[in-house]
Design an enzyme around this catalytic site. Structure first.
Site, PDB file in Angstrom:
ATOM      1  N   LYS A 125       0.834  -1.203   0.000  1.00 39.58           N
ATOM      2  CA  LYS A 125       0.000   0.000   0.000  1.00 39.58           C
ATOM      3  C   LYS A 125       0.870   1.254   0.000  1.00 39.58           C
ATOM      4  O   LYS A 125       2.083   1.195   0.238  1.00 39.58           O
ATOM      5  CB  LYS A 125      -0.908   0.004   1.227  1.00 39.58           C
ATOM      6  CG  LYS A 125      -0.160   0.094   2.550  1.00 39.58           C
ATOM      7  CD  LYS A 125      -1.113   0.072   3.732  1.00 39.58           C
ATOM      8  CE  LYS A 125      -0.342   0.190   5.054  1.00 39.58           C
ATOM      9  NZ  LYS A 125      -1.225   0.222   6.221  1.00 39.58           N
ATOM     10  N   TYR A 173      16.279  29.650   9.053  1.00 39.46           N
ATOM     11  CA  TYR A 173      15.263  30.528   9.629  1.00 39.46           C
ATOM     12  C   TYR A 173      15.375  30.626  11.148  1.00 39.46           C
ATOM     13  O   TYR A 173      15.578  29.622  11.842  1.00 39.46           O
ATOM     14  CB  TYR A 173      13.863  30.024   9.266  1.00 39.46           C
ATOM     15  CG  TYR A 173      13.531  30.157   7.801  1.00 39.46           C
ATOM     16  CD1 TYR A 173      13.559  31.392   7.162  1.00 39.46           C
ATOM     17  CD2 TYR A 173      13.186  29.038   7.052  1.00 39.46           C
ATOM     18  CE1 TYR A 173      13.254  31.517   5.814  1.00 39.46           C
ATOM     19  CE2 TYR A 173      12.861  29.140   5.705  1.00 39.46           C
ATOM     20  CZ  TYR A 173      12.905  30.391   5.091  1.00 39.46           C
ATOM     21  OH  TYR A 173      12.599  30.491   3.764  1.00 39.46           O
TER      22      TYR A 173
END
Length: 398
Positions: free
Chosen positions: A36, A268
């Site tokens: 899956k 950042y």
């Protein structure tokens, strides 16, 4: 040839070896390889074929579309799918000889209607919720749904071929819930078979139970993450302890390398500041590519691990959308274009998906499945030392 400066390299030989190893852990059962979610991010079609080549006699997918894709590409192995909503094109699944899970009364009604419309019986696996509290028939619902399924079987609309469930604490094999669910499953099995269902398979064991709970193997096991070489029970042992090899290596090239002074804020909010003159490198993968932002680094907290030039380093500063920074150290010899390994087999001291999971406080399943769609998948076969030409579905992103 992709111009993207990073790639996920998947070794299909490792997939095959893992499937064979899992079969050895469950010698009395067949193996259903769970593929899956694009084979946990490893590539649906190449991985499915490798699993079948290694002896998996079943494949499993959550979504109907993946089952139909496998059939469209000529995969004829027994195939189970289990997660769909009302109105799903179940007739296509029945026509393609895809086994369907029935986890609710309405689902049986729709499967029967689809089978009648197509003109062939649907193969169904009744799913019972033995205690996970997720998908599945409650024990109270099971008798009525079973009776309806057997009536539909008598008229030729369905074949009741399986009974299954899923464990809540399989990764803690000594947890009392495992035993409690096993008891509920055994009671459900006695009911189903006592009312005349002629089951082909009974299945309860996922990866963790396949490796640690042989009493739950029944006649089919459903390994998922272990197919890809990752341990479902890292607190009990790593991949090698269970005869597994991680199949995916995530790698990139440094795109810039530069010397900076002490006190240079990095990324950042300057969560990391260089403690002295050093060399910074930029790795062109970020949270848009699946690198967990929770694996950002700061002065008091190493970020996600990286292998650069044989050295074990870590992400410095915030993980950005498209890139991360690594402090290569003063006078580092590294250059733009040099290889960076984010995770792989762990050879030569390299980081693993489990290492990233530990830093990000998650599980290895999430690390590999979240690798983004723009990262090329490159399938290789180390047994044959060659790249693999992969089939592509129409309209597929990769």
């Amino acid at each position: 040839m992709s111009s993207f400066p990073a790639r996920a390299v998947i070794d299909l030989a490792a997939i095959r070896a893992n499937v064979r190893s899992l079969a050895s852990h469950a010698p009395t059962a067949q193996v259903l390889a769970v593929v899956k979610a694009d084979a946990y991010g490893h590539g649906l079609l190449p991985v499915a074929q490798a699993a079948v080549d290694a002896g998996a006699t079943w494949l499993g997918v959550a979504q109907l579309g993946e089952a139909l894709e496998l059939r469209a590409h000529g995969v004829t192995t027994r195939l189970l799918t289990w997660l769909y909503a009302p109105g799903a094109p179940l007739g296509q699944a029945v026509a393609a000889d895809v086994d369907l899970s029935v986890a609710a009364p309405w689902a049986l009604d729709e499967v029967v209607a689809a089978a009648r419309a197509v003109g062939r019986p649907a193969r169904v696996h009744l799913k019972v919720d033995t205690g996970l509290g997720r998908n599945g028939l409650t024990p109270a619902q099971l008798p009525d749904v079973l009776d309806a399924a057997l009536r539909a079987e008598a008229e030729g609309a369905v074949q009741v071929v399986g009974l299954w469930s899923h464990l809540a604490f399989a990764d803690e094999p000594d947890h009392p819930a495992v035993r409690a669910q096993a008891v509920v499953f055994a009671e459900a099995l006695a009911l189903v078979e006592g009312r005349g269902a002629r089951l082909e398979v009974r299945h309860l064991a996922n990866s963790a139970a396949t490796l640690t709970s042989p009493e739950l193997h029944y006649d089919l096991v459903r390994p998922g993450i272990a197919v890809y070489g990752l341990s479902p029970v890292p607190q009990l042992g790593g991949p090698a302890d269970f005869g597994l090899t991680p199949a995916m290596t995530l790698e990139a090239e440094l795109v810039t390398v530069k010397e900076v002074p002490a006190g240079q804020g990095v990324s950042y909010a300057h969560a990391y500041v260089t403690p002295g003159t050093t060399t910074l490198g930029v790795v062109p993968l970020g949270y848009a590519d699946g690198v967990p932002r929770h694996a950002s680094g700061a002065a008091d907290r190493p970020g996600g691990p990286l292998l650069v030039g044989g050295r074990r380093l870590s992400v410095a500063g915030r993980v950005c959308m498209d890139q991360v920074v690594v402090d290569l150290g003063p006078g580092a010899p590294d250059r733009a274009g040099d290889r960076v390994e984010l995770f792989g087999t762990g050879a030569a001291g390299g980081p693993t998906a489990q290492d990233w999971a530990d830093v990000a406080e998650t599980i290895s399943y999430e690390i590999v499945t979240r690798v983004g769609g723009r990262v090329p998948r490159v399938h290789v076969d180390s047994e044959r030392d060659e790249a693999v030409a992969e089939p592509q579905a129409e309209g597929a992103a990769r």
